[in-house]
Write an enzyme that holds these catalytic residues in place. Structure first.
Site, PDB file in Angstrom:
ATOM      1  N   LEU A  50      33.676  40.023  36.016  1.00 19.41           N
ATOM      2  CA  LEU A  50      34.968  40.523  36.473  1.00 19.41           C
ATOM      3  C   LEU A  50      36.009  39.633  35.814  1.00 19.41           C
ATOM      4  O   LEU A  50      35.852  38.406  35.809  1.00 19.41           O
ATOM      5  CB  LEU A  50      35.097  40.422  37.998  1.00 19.41           C
ATOM      6  CG  LEU A  50      34.261  41.385  38.850  1.00 19.41           C
ATOM      7  CD1 LEU A  50      34.367  40.989  40.324  1.00 19.41           C
ATOM      8  CD2 LEU A  50      34.720  42.823  38.659  1.00 19.41           C
ATOM      9  N   ASP A  51      37.063  40.221  35.247  1.00 25.33           N
ATOM     10  CA  ASP A  51      38.084  39.372  34.633  1.00 25.33           C
ATOM     11  C   ASP A  51      38.785  38.562  35.715  1.00 25.33           C
ATOM     12  O   ASP A  51      38.646  38.828  36.908  1.00 25.33           O
ATOM     13  CB  ASP A  51      39.065  40.196  33.802  1.00 25.33           C
ATOM     14  CG  ASP A  51      39.820  41.226  34.622  1.00 25.33           C
ATOM     15  OD1 ASP A  51      40.417  40.839  35.647  1.00 25.33           O
ATOM     16  OD2 ASP A  51      39.828  42.408  34.240  1.00 25.33           O
ATOM     17  N   LYS A  52      39.531  37.560  35.291  1.00 26.60           N
ATOM     18  CA  LYS A  52      40.058  36.612  36.278  1.00 26.60           C
ATOM     19  C   LYS A  52      41.040  37.251  37.253  1.00 26.60           C
ATOM     20  O   LYS A  52      41.191  36.791  38.387  1.00 26.60           O
ATOM     21  CB  LYS A  52      40.700  35.407  35.580  1.00 26.60           C
ATOM     22  CG  LYS A  52      41.980  35.648  34.819  1.00 26.60           C
ATOM     23  CD  LYS A  52      42.503  34.332  34.253  1.00 26.60           C
ATOM     24  CE  LYS A  52      43.868  34.496  33.588  1.00 26.60           C
ATOM     25  NZ  LYS A  52      43.784  35.276  32.340  1.00 26.60           N
TER      26      LYS A  52
END
Length: 214
Positions: A50-52
Site C-alpha cells: 500500500l503506498d504511504k
C-alpha cells in the site's frame, strides 16, 4: 529443523511505508513496518504494498511463495477498498468506474481497467479517523470498490479519470480476510490454515512433519 511459517494482518497507518528497509533516498525519515510495536521474526515481508498515503489491510509473512500465489497467479483475487473522493459523485460516473476506464500504466501506455464492483456508501460508523484529515464540509463521497487486479495506484487513477480525486483510500479486505476492528498500527497473527482458506489460495503451505508411528 524447518520452522513453521508465520502470517500477520496489520492495519497500515497513513504515512507509513509498506517495508522494513528504505529503498530510495529521501525516505529515511518516514516510518516503516519496523516501527510497529511487534517483534516480527526474521524474514518477514509485506505481501504486495500500500503506498504511504493509503491505509488498511496489509499482509505480512515469512512465506516467500504467498505474493506469487496471491498477486501473480492466473486466478484473480478480490480486494475491497473504502474510497473517499472529492465532491458528490453521480450515477453516470459510478457506471464509468464499474465498466472500466483508461489509466496510464508503466511505460506511459494506457490500459482500460477490467469491470469492477463500485457503489456509493455512507461513511462507515466504525472507520478509524485519520489524524490530520481535512474537513470537507460534506463535499465528498464514500465509495466501496472491489478490484480483481492491481495496477500501480489503480484506484487513485480511476477516480481521478472521472474527476473525483481521491481523498482517502482504505483497503478493508482481501478475499475473505477482513480488516475488521484492527486499529491502525495493530498486528494480528493468524494461523496458516485460516490464512490460506480465507484468501482462497492453493499451494505454498509448509508440509506437515511426518508422524512417528513407532
Amino acid at each position: 529443523m524447518q520452522h513453521a511459517h508465520r502470517y500477520f494482518m496489520i492495519n497500515k497507518p497513513y504515512g507509513m511505508l509498506s517495508q522494513f528497509v528504505t529503498r530510495f533516498e529521501g525516505e529515511q525519515h518516514l516510518p516503516m513496518l519496523g516501527a510497529l510495536n511487534f517483534a516480527f521474526p526474521e524474514g518477514t515481508h509485506a505481501v504486495g504494498r500500500l503506498d504511504k498515503e493509503s491505509e488498511g489491510l496489509l499482509l505480512l509473512t515469512t512465506n516467500a511463495k504467498v505474493t506469487r500465489l496471491l498477486f501473480l497467479s492466473k486466478v484473480p483475487h478480490a480486494r475491497t477498498y473504502l474510497v473517499k473522493v472529492k465532491n458528490k459523485i453521480t450515477a453516470d460516473k459510478l457506471e464509468l468506474l464499474r465498466s472500466g476506464v483508461p489509466i496510464q500504466v508503466k511505460g506511459g501506455e494506457y490500459y482500460k481497467t477490467t469491470p469492477c464492483q463500485a457503489e456509493i456508501v455512507e461513511k462507515p460508523a466504525g472507520l478509524f479517523e485519520r489524524p490530520g484529515e481535512p474537513d470537507d464540509y460534506g463535499k465528498s463521497s464514500w465509495l466501496l470498490i472491489t478490484l480483481t487486479e492491481g495496477k500501480f495506484h489503480q484506484i487513485r487513477k480511476m477516480v481521478q479519470y472521472v474527476r473525483h480525486p481521491c481523498l482517502r483510500l482504505v483497503r478493508i479486505s482481501i478475499e475473505d480476510l477482513a480488516l475488521g476492528e484492527i486499529a491502525p498500527g495493530e498486528v494480528h497473527e493468524i494461523d496458516e490454515e485460516t490464512f490460506f482458506m480465507k484468501l482462497k489460495l492453493e499451494g505454498g503451505r509448509q508440509a506437515a512433519p511426518p508422524r512417528y508411528n513407532g
